[in-house]
Write an enzyme that holds these catalytic residues in place. Structure first.
Site, PDB file in Angstrom:
ATOM      1  N   PHE A 114       0.815  -1.222   0.000  1.00 50.08           N
ATOM      2  CA  PHE A 114       0.000   0.000   0.000  1.00 50.08           C
ATOM      3  C   PHE A 114       0.843   1.262   0.000  1.00 50.08           C
ATOM      4  O   PHE A 114       0.410   2.317  -0.466  1.00 50.08           O
ATOM      5  CB  PHE A 114      -0.954  -0.012   1.203  1.00 50.08           C
ATOM      6  CG  PHE A 114      -0.355   0.385   2.519  1.00 50.08           C
ATOM      7  CD1 PHE A 114      -0.445   1.685   2.984  1.00 50.08           C
ATOM      8  CD2 PHE A 114       0.278  -0.552   3.332  1.00 50.08           C
ATOM      9  CE1 PHE A 114       0.087   2.050   4.205  1.00 50.08           C
ATOM     10  CE2 PHE A 114       0.806  -0.194   4.560  1.00 50.08           C
ATOM     11  CZ  PHE A 114       0.724   1.113   4.993  1.00 50.08           C
ATOM     12  N   LYS A 115       2.069   1.165   0.493  1.00 51.07           N
ATOM     13  CA  LYS A 115       2.880   2.373   0.629  1.00 51.07           C
ATOM     14  C   LYS A 115       3.312   2.948  -0.716  1.00 51.07           C
ATOM     15  O   LYS A 115       3.735   4.099  -0.788  1.00 51.07           O
ATOM     16  CB  LYS A 115       4.074   2.073   1.535  1.00 51.07           C
ATOM     17  CG  LYS A 115       3.573   1.718   2.926  1.00 51.07           C
ATOM     18  CD  LYS A 115       4.630   1.291   3.901  1.00 51.07           C
ATOM     19  CE  LYS A 115       3.958   0.937   5.224  1.00 51.07           C
ATOM     20  NZ  LYS A 115       4.900   0.584   6.279  1.00 51.07           N
ATOM     21  N   ASP A 116       3.173   2.159  -1.781  1.00 47.41           N
ATOM     22  CA  ASP A 116       3.486   2.680  -3.112  1.00 47.41           C
ATOM     23  C   ASP A 116       2.618   3.885  -3.470  1.00 47.41           C
ATOM     24  O   ASP A 116       3.069   4.795  -4.169  1.00 47.41           O
ATOM     25  CB  ASP A 116       3.291   1.594  -4.177  1.00 47.41           C
ATOM     26  CG  ASP A 116       4.382   0.537  -4.151  1.00 47.41           C
ATOM     27  OD1 ASP A 116       5.552   0.894  -3.936  1.00 47.41           O
ATOM     28  OD2 ASP A 116       4.060  -0.655  -4.356  1.00 47.41           O
ATOM     29  N   THR A 149       7.826  -0.032   3.808  1.00 42.07           N
ATOM     30  CA  THR A 149       8.171   1.362   3.532  1.00 42.07           C
ATOM     31  C   THR A 149       9.484   1.460   2.771  1.00 42.07           C
ATOM     32  O   THR A 149       9.632   2.245   1.841  1.00 42.07           O
ATOM     33  CB  THR A 149       8.274   2.180   4.839  1.00 42.07           C
ATOM     34  OG1 THR A 149       6.980   2.293   5.420  1.00 42.07           O
ATOM     35  CG2 THR A 149       8.811   3.578   4.580  1.00 42.07           C
TER      36      THR A 149
END
Length: 470
Positions: A114-116, A149
């Site tokens: 999701f951090k993309d 991350t």
């Protein structure tokens, strides 16, 4: 119109612009930057966004905060478009129906996590600000990662002119694939550091570096962790997107619940901020693994630091949630003086307790649930056997939470924060044989790696950063 301004949760810096808080990351008084106001979205405005593509909708959300005085509209649109183009899905974050509820798939970016979504944008904002005069064109990004991350930051910053990216990760405490996603990147501006310690040790080293003003200014330090406001702002976009997709399919739904696998609190905080803007959000569920400081807070009011327990969901193996200070600031009535007293007390005693009306307010803002390893593995097995859907161990924690809280319905979205192929050892305990991994992840096995090992020592880390930026 002028952009929203920002101030530190602890009151030491006030009225800063978007460019400054993105480039600075952490406030000089060790606080985090929060908006001085939250722009409102009307029902009519919300409906007008329903038919937009993800990038066009994201532009509408972010431009509520970022006006032409900070980033000209055509530049902002380009930053968002280029960020979205890095995803394998045209929807960027698709929403699928599984098991009587919805799943928001946040793993279609370059590093399958999701951090993309936020770090593709942050990398492009850094690039624009450096090209237009910030920091004399130089930035040393120092980040800590519990797994996802790091690789997402590296994917967003690799090859960027004027940027050195140094990522600290706990040696032996990220999955093998997560480590390879970082250490196989050959770009000269990427530096991966295995620290002898836990993620919290890595996070403390990063915060201590920001709090060393001479070092911070000398190397021109910048942040990619969710302490950086840009990360949280970018993550609000998929709450809006998933609200539209759920209410497209289930028009009778008036408010949407979100269950969020939670470690550092940035992801679920973006949902809270979306609600403050006017998005019709019902319950926000903080879903934790055995490292349950947040679940303990939202059930008993006790935010008490304990030792980290190593689990099968390593990105959530965190004993202090770096973003939680932003929520505590709002819980304190946006009172920076009160918040500073709370945080100073917590930093000295490792305990912060709220009760009475404050605890009731916290419980009204967030529900919570805790899923241990056995519960997580059982959820992975059930969803594979019943629905032919494979969850990663973090996503399974969020799914388990809605079953515990009896919130399985067409009004509930579980955030799937990573692709299951990033955690084969854990998933194989419930699903055997494993699905074929995506070719991008399978290819990591044969690539050469680069990493540096350092002790859990501030002086050693800062010396390494200085060598990187020479």
């Amino acid at each position: 119109m002028t952009s929203v301004t920002y101030s530190s949760t602890r009151g030491g810096q006030t009225g800063l612009d978007f460019r400054t808080v993105v480039m600075q990351g952490l406030a000089e008084d060790r606080g985090l930057f929060v908006p001085d106001e939250f722009p409102k979205v009307t029902e009519e405005e919300l409906e007008s966004w329903r038919s937009l593509s993800f990038p066009d909708m994201a532009f509408q959300v972010i431009s509520k905060f970022v006006k032409d005085d900070q980033v000209p509209a055509e530049i902002l649109r380009d930053i968002i478009n280029r960020s979205a183009a890095a995803f394998r899905s045209s929807e960027v974050t698709p929403v699928v129906a599984v098991g009587g509820h919805y799943i928001l798939e946040l793993f279609h970016g370059p590093t399958f996590a999701f951090k993309d979504v936020a770090l593709q944008m942050l990398g492009n904002f850094f690039e624009y600000f450096l090209e237009t005069g910030s920091n004399e064109g130089r930035l040393a990004v120092l980040g800590a990662t519990s797994g996802d991350t790091g690789s997402a930051a590296i994917a967003g910053l690799r090859g960027k002119k004027g940027v050195d990216c140094i990522i600290l990760f706990p040696n032996g405490r990220v999955s093998a694939i997560q480590e390879r996603q970082m250490t196989t990147v050959p770009d000269e501006n990427i530096h991966c550091v295995a620290v002898e310690g836990t993620f919290d040790d890595c996070q403390d080293l990063v915060k201590a570096s920001f709090n060393t003003s001479e070092f911070r200014d000398k190397v021109k330090l910048g942040a990619v962790n969710s302490i950086n406001w840009c990360r949280v702002l970018a993550q609000t976009t998929y709450y809006f997107w998933s609200y539209f997709r759920v209410t497209d399919k289930s028009p009778d739904v008036k408010q949407v619940n979100f269950s969020v696998p939670t470690g550092n609190f940035g992801d679920v905080l973006a949902g809270y901020y979306s609600k403050l803007m006017g998005l019709p959000v019902g319950r926000l569920i903080v879903a934790t693994n055995e490292n349950d400081i947040l679940h303990r807070f939202f059930t008993s009011g006790e935010y008490h630091r304990e030792e980290v327990v190593q689990s099968i969901s390593p990105s959530m193996d965190i004993c202090v949630s770096s973003n939680f200070e932003r929520y505590l600031f709002h819980l304190a009535g946006n009172d920076a003086e009160k918040l500073a007293i709370w945080m100073n007390g917590f930093e000295s005693t490792k305990k912060l307790t709220v009760e009475g009306e404050l605890l009731e307010q916290a419980k009204a803002d967030f529900a919570s649930a805790r899923a241990d390893t056995d519960m997580t593995l059982e959820t992975i097995k059930t969803y594979h056997d019943k629905y032919q859907y494979v969850l990663c161990p973090h996503s399974a924690v969020g799914v388990n939470a809605i079953h515990q809280l009896d919130l399985v319905s067409s009004a509930t979205v579980c955030l799937a924060t990573a692709h299951e192929a990033k955690f084969p050892a854990a998933v194989q305990r419930s699903v055997d044989p494993l699905p074929t991994p995506p070719p991008e992840l399978a290819a990591l096995e044969t690539l050469p790696t680069r990493r540096t090992e350092l002790p859990n020592d501030l002086e050693a880390v800062q010396k390494f950063v200085e060598e990187c930026v020479r």
